[in-house]
Design a protein around this motif. Structure first.
Motif, PDB file in Angstrom:
ATOM      1  N   GLY A 519       0.815  -1.210   0.000  1.00  0.00           N
ATOM      2  CA  GLY A 519       0.000   0.000   0.000  1.00  0.00           C
ATOM      3  C   GLY A 519       0.849   1.259   0.000  1.00  0.00           C
ATOM      4  O   GLY A 519       1.919   1.311   0.614  1.00  0.00           O
ATOM      5  N   GLU A 520       0.378   2.285  -0.667  1.00  0.00           N
ATOM      6  CA  GLU A 520       1.140   3.530  -0.763  1.00  0.00           C
ATOM      7  C   GLU A 520       1.336   4.178   0.599  1.00  0.00           C
ATOM      8  O   GLU A 520       2.374   4.791   0.862  1.00  0.00           O
ATOM      9  CB  GLU A 520       0.415   4.510  -1.701  1.00  0.00           C
ATOM     10  N   GLY A 521       0.354   4.033   1.498  1.00  0.00           N
ATOM     11  CA  GLY A 521       0.484   4.633   2.829  1.00  0.00           C
ATOM     12  C   GLY A 521       1.706   4.139   3.572  1.00  0.00           C
ATOM     13  O   GLY A 521       2.605   4.933   3.911  1.00  0.00           O
ATOM     14  N   PRO A 522       1.817   2.835   3.836  1.00  0.00           N
ATOM     15  CA  PRO A 522       3.010   2.357   4.532  1.00  0.00           C
ATOM     16  C   PRO A 522       4.280   2.484   3.704  1.00  0.00           C
ATOM     17  O   PRO A 522       5.349   2.793   4.249  1.00  0.00           O
ATOM     18  CB  PRO A 522       2.685   0.889   4.831  1.00  0.00           C
ATOM     19  N   LEU A 523       4.212   2.253   2.383  1.00  0.00           N
ATOM     20  CA  LEU A 523       5.426   2.339   1.561  1.00  0.00           C
ATOM     21  C   LEU A 523       6.035   3.731   1.605  1.00  0.00           C
ATOM     22  O   LEU A 523       7.261   3.892   1.642  1.00  0.00           O
ATOM     23  CB  LEU A 523       5.104   1.958   0.113  1.00  0.00           C
ATOM     24  N   GLY A 564       2.097   4.385   9.477  1.00  0.00           N
ATOM     25  CA  GLY A 564       1.480   4.663   8.190  1.00  0.00           C
ATOM     26  C   GLY A 564       0.565   3.565   7.706  1.00  0.00           C
ATOM     27  O   GLY A 564      -0.076   3.708   6.660  1.00  0.00           O
ATOM     28  N   THR A 565       0.487   2.453   8.446  1.00  0.00           N
ATOM     29  CA  THR A 565      -0.302   1.301   8.023  1.00  0.00           C
ATOM     30  C   THR A 565      -1.667   1.302   8.706  1.00  0.00           C
ATOM     31  O   THR A 565      -1.746   1.386   9.931  1.00  0.00           O
ATOM     32  CB  THR A 565       0.426  -0.011   8.365  1.00  0.00           C
ATOM     33  N   THR A 566      -2.707   1.179   7.919  1.00  0.00           N
ATOM     34  CA  THR A 566      -4.064   1.064   8.456  1.00  0.00           C
ATOM     35  C   THR A 566      -4.526  -0.393   8.380  1.00  0.00           C
ATOM     36  O   THR A 566      -3.898  -1.228   7.713  1.00  0.00           O
ATOM     37  CB  THR A 566      -5.043   1.934   7.657  1.00  0.00           C
ATOM     38  N   ALA A 600      10.819   7.535  15.213  1.00  0.00           N
ATOM     39  CA  ALA A 600      10.357   8.899  15.487  1.00  0.00           C
ATOM     40  C   ALA A 600       8.895   9.049  15.078  1.00  0.00           C
ATOM     41  O   ALA A 600       8.114   9.732  15.757  1.00  0.00           O
ATOM     42  CB  ALA A 600      11.231   9.909  14.753  1.00  0.00           C
ATOM     43  N   MET A 601       8.502   8.405  13.974  1.00  0.00           N
ATOM     44  CA  MET A 601       7.089   8.420  13.583  1.00  0.00           C
ATOM     45  C   MET A 601       6.241   7.725  14.642  1.00  0.00           C
ATOM     46  O   MET A 601       5.177   8.222  15.034  1.00  0.00           O
ATOM     47  CB  MET A 601       6.907   7.711  12.239  1.00  0.00           C
ATOM     48  N   ASP A 618       0.524  14.378   9.981  1.00  0.00           N
ATOM     49  CA  ASP A 618       0.358  13.368  11.023  1.00  0.00           C
ATOM     50  C   ASP A 618       0.449  11.984  10.398  1.00  0.00           C
ATOM     51  O   ASP A 618       0.010  11.767   9.264  1.00  0.00           O
ATOM     52  CB  ASP A 618      -0.989  13.527  11.729  1.00  0.00           C
ATOM     53  N   VAL A 619       1.004  11.054  11.142  1.00  0.00           N
ATOM     54  CA  VAL A 619       1.174   9.685  10.671  1.00  0.00           C
ATOM     55  C   VAL A 619       0.313   8.754  11.513  1.00  0.00           C
ATOM     56  O   VAL A 619       0.334   8.819  12.749  1.00  0.00           O
ATOM     57  CB  VAL A 619       2.653   9.246  10.761  1.00  0.00           C
TER      58      VAL A 619
END
Length: 717
Positions: A519-523, A564-566, A600-601, A618-619
């Motif tokens: 997924g683009e979010g976690p990548l 970043g992963t949902t 840090a995220m 925000d992450v």
């Protein structure tokens, strides 16, 4: 890139003093046999002592020995008393302390903070042979045993804790390990240059307190040195003009002529110090108390640390801890090919110390027939510690040096059957890859050379690596050269001839690669390429495997619960795995290692890959045991023990349509006996047979293919 003196420039004077010891002594009896009344340097490590260049303390020990110093080794000491720390006496120069090849907390605890039952770096794989936070504990015991001893700490545990850092195991920000260990100096990254220089300067009776100028070292100072410019970045940056001068966040170098030094030694970050003298400027990070109490400031400090990581342009950093300053000198200059060759061709015995008898050390068994050909990684993956430790610039050995090491293994290592288990390093295929321009490389401030795409200034020619592979497999007595290090597939597809060489000659049935997510979010938070690069690599790999008449499989590796992963991202990944016939045998949840950008995220909920402010991006951070386990469950959708949690999650997400008996469903509505609740009113179908491999295509493979693979695994587990 700045230049550095030859690592072996001291050698003329010292080399003739002592010859190499069979093993670095671990006892007084061994010292007596060598005719030593004392050691110049004593190394303390949390690993068993294996005299092999894959073990960091063996490299440091043999390197110092090659400089003429008498080096002793204290491996896995009993930390409940000072007895083991006294057995070699006091060193003439210093104690060098490390937790070993792994961080002691990562070594002992899983990502779910459960205690591991084993330790690969201990004889017999026995767990519990090193304390938590080993560097601190060992340093305390040394100080109790020898009050006035000089203590230098290093290795990955110290390297990743050189400034105030988030500690996942206690869920708080801890001080620099230099202060907690009460050590005199900390060396970080590839420490060969610094350790050799420290030893020679101490041998000349220079006080350790005066050794504050070495690259790759951290020390404690009370005040700013005279003539230095301090850039104050103890607060969050504010928006500047449309085209502001370059600052510590910038991704370009401060090119141009040097401006006159300002009248004051302290300049505010908002004023944008223009063309500051990098050699005499230091960036003041937010103090320990600030980052400990404000996660957003922690993310801000993390960003500055990572931007100031190129040895060609990095500035010194300073961080206040109470009434003291922790001063970080710029990273070490990378080793030359000549220096790399010399280090890896030191007189290692390539086996564990005889004191361990016949006990097996799992980590040694895994690497005893492997060869390191490079260091460093310019991938910049945010969850990885390689960049923070070894740096982004690739340091490669010469082809001839690698071939000589293959011949040494063939001729001297007991049990060698003709199979080299790995030619690699942090990555398999960055050998001799570098920026096309030294000037651009030394000016660059990008965190990755391959994200969001491959930099046009990066040389991606794999021809030198292909040639090395070909020479290696032609060495007399060598039956097979396998590649076990991770292949960076987005780079590999730039050189199809490399993929052909790899697939047709260097894979033993399976090749593990690491998309990590789709997924683009976690990548985007990992700084990893899109899944399209994986598919292009797979197409090449399958084509060349088929041409060679080989049935081979890619085994993709994924991380669960990364920032970043949902839940939706993990569901998408589970459906992708099912569609492509993959059943993950083992999965890994994200473990926030100290100092990593992804950590840090995790701690701040901010994205340090971009400018940090209260209003910045925000992450999403999957936190808590329940959500982390759910994300792991998505990766193992086929495991009946995970079906109750997945059914609950799918209903909550409005995807109950994926629950059922069909091929399009992710999990069934029934539950096998012994794995959780039963579905009411339905007869449970017979459970499927346990899969044997990570790829569901293999059980349908011809019987001879399965038999060959089983035999191969037995020979080379």
């Amino acid at each position: 890139m700045q230049t550095a003196p030859d690592l072996f420039s001291h050698r003329k004077f010292w080399a003739a003093r002592f010859g190499p010891a069979p093993f670095l002594p671990m006892s007084r009896a061994e010292m007596d046999a060598l005719g030593w009344d004392s050691c110049d340097v004593i190394l303390v490590t949390g690993d068993a002592y294996v005299d092999h260049p894959s073990f960091g303390m063996a490299i440091i020990g043999r390197l110092l020995e090659g400089q003429g110093f008498r080096v002793g080794m204290i491996a896995q000491p009993d930390w409940d008393s000072t007895g083991d720390f006294r057995k070699l006496g006091a060193p003439n120069l210093f104690f060098g302390i490390t937790a070993g090849n792994m961080d002691s907390m990562v070594n002992r605890y899983t990502a779910d903070r459960r205690i591991r039952s084993d330790d690969a770096y201990t004889p017999g794989g026995e767990g519990g042979k090193r304390p938590d936070r080993s560097v601190i504990v060992y340093a305390q015991r040394v100080r109790e045993a020898f009050k006035d001893a000089t203590i230098v700490i290093g290795g990955i545990e110290a390297s990743l804790r050189r400034i105030a850092h988030f500690d996942y195991w206690s869920e708080k920000v801890r001080r620099s390990i230099l202060l907690d260990a009460k050590a005199d100096l900390l060396v970080y990254g590839n420490a060969e240059r610094a350790v050799v220089e420290i030893a020679h300067r101490l041998a000349k009776r220079e006080p350790v307190a005066s050794i504050t100028d070495l690259r790759g070292t951290v020390s404690v100072r009370r005040e700013l040195p005279e003539g230095w410019i301090e850039i104050d970045s103890t607060h969050l940056d504010t928006p500047g003009p449309l085209n502001p001068p370059v600052d510590p966040y910038a991704m370009e170098d401060n090119a141009g002529t040097k401006a006159p030094r300002p009248a004051t030694n302290v300049v505010r970050f908002e004023r944008r110090v223009k063309n500051a003298d990098r050699e005499r400027s230091v960036i003041r990070l937010p103090a320990y108390d600030q980052v400990a109490g404000d996660p957003v400031l922690y993310a801000h400090a993390s960003r500055i640390l990572h931007v100031e990581s190129n040895p060609g342009n990095a500035r010194a950093l300073v961080q206040r801890h109470g009434d003291s300053d922790v001063w970080l000198n710029p990273p070490p200059i990378p080793l030359t090919t000549k220096e790399m060759d010399a280090i890896y061709e030191l007189p290692y015995r390539r086996m564990p110390h005889p004191a361990y008898g016949d006990a097996k050390i799992p980590a040694y068994e895994m690497i005893r027939f492997s060869i390191a050909i490079q260091r460093g990684c310019f991938g910049g993956c945010t969850f990885c510690s390689i960049t923070e430790h070894e740096g982004r610039i690739i340091q490669s050995r010469s082809e001839d040096s690698v071939i000589r090491e293959i011949e040494t293994i063939r001729d001297t290592v007991p049990g060698f059957t003709g199979v080299i288990s790995d030619l690699g390093g942090p990555t398999a295929n960055m050998y001799r890859l570098a920026c096309k321009s030294r000037e651009i490389e030394s000016a660059c401030r990008r965190p990755s050379c391959v994200y969001p795409g491959i930099c046009p200034n990066l040389n991606t020619d794999h021809a030198p690596l292909v040639k090395l592979y070909q020479r290696a497999r032609e060495v007399p007595g060598i039956k097979k050269v396998l590649i076990a290090s991770g292949v960076r597939y987005d780079l590999a597809i730039e050189s199809p001839e490399y993929v052909k060489e790899l697939a047709q000659h260097h894979v033993g049935g399976y090749l593990k690669i690491a998309p990590e997510a789709i997924g683009e979010g976690p990548l985007s938070k990992m700084m990893k390429p899109g899944v399209g690069a994986y598919h292009r690599f797979k197409e090449l790999f399958d084509r060349y495997s088929k041409e060679a008449g080989k049935e081979q499989y890619l085994i993709p590796y994924f991380i669960a619960a990364h920032p970043g992963t949902t839940d939706a991202d993990m569901l998408e990944l589970a459906l992708w795995l099912k569609k492509n016939g993959f059943r993950a045998d083992q999965v890994q949840a994200f473990l926030p290692s100290p100092m990593a950008t992804a950590t840090a995220m995790y701690h701040s909920g901010k994205n340090p890959l971009r400018r940090v402010s209260r209003e910045s991006e925000d992450v999403i951070v999957p936190k808590g045991l329940k959500v982390r386990r759910l994300h792991k469950a998505f990766l193992r959708y086929h495991d009946a023990n995970n079906w109750p949690a997945l059914r609950e999650a799918l209903k909550r997400m409005g995807r109950a349509d994926l629950i059922g008996p069909g091929k399009r469903h992710l999990v069934p509505a029934w539950q096998p006996a012994g794995t959780g609740e039963q579905h009411e009113g339905r007869r449970r179908p017979q459970a499927a047979k346990p899969f044997r491999t990570q790829h569901t295509g293999l059980p349908d493979a011809p019987r001879k293919t399965r038999a060959r693979e089983a035999a191969r695994r037995k020979r080379h587990p």
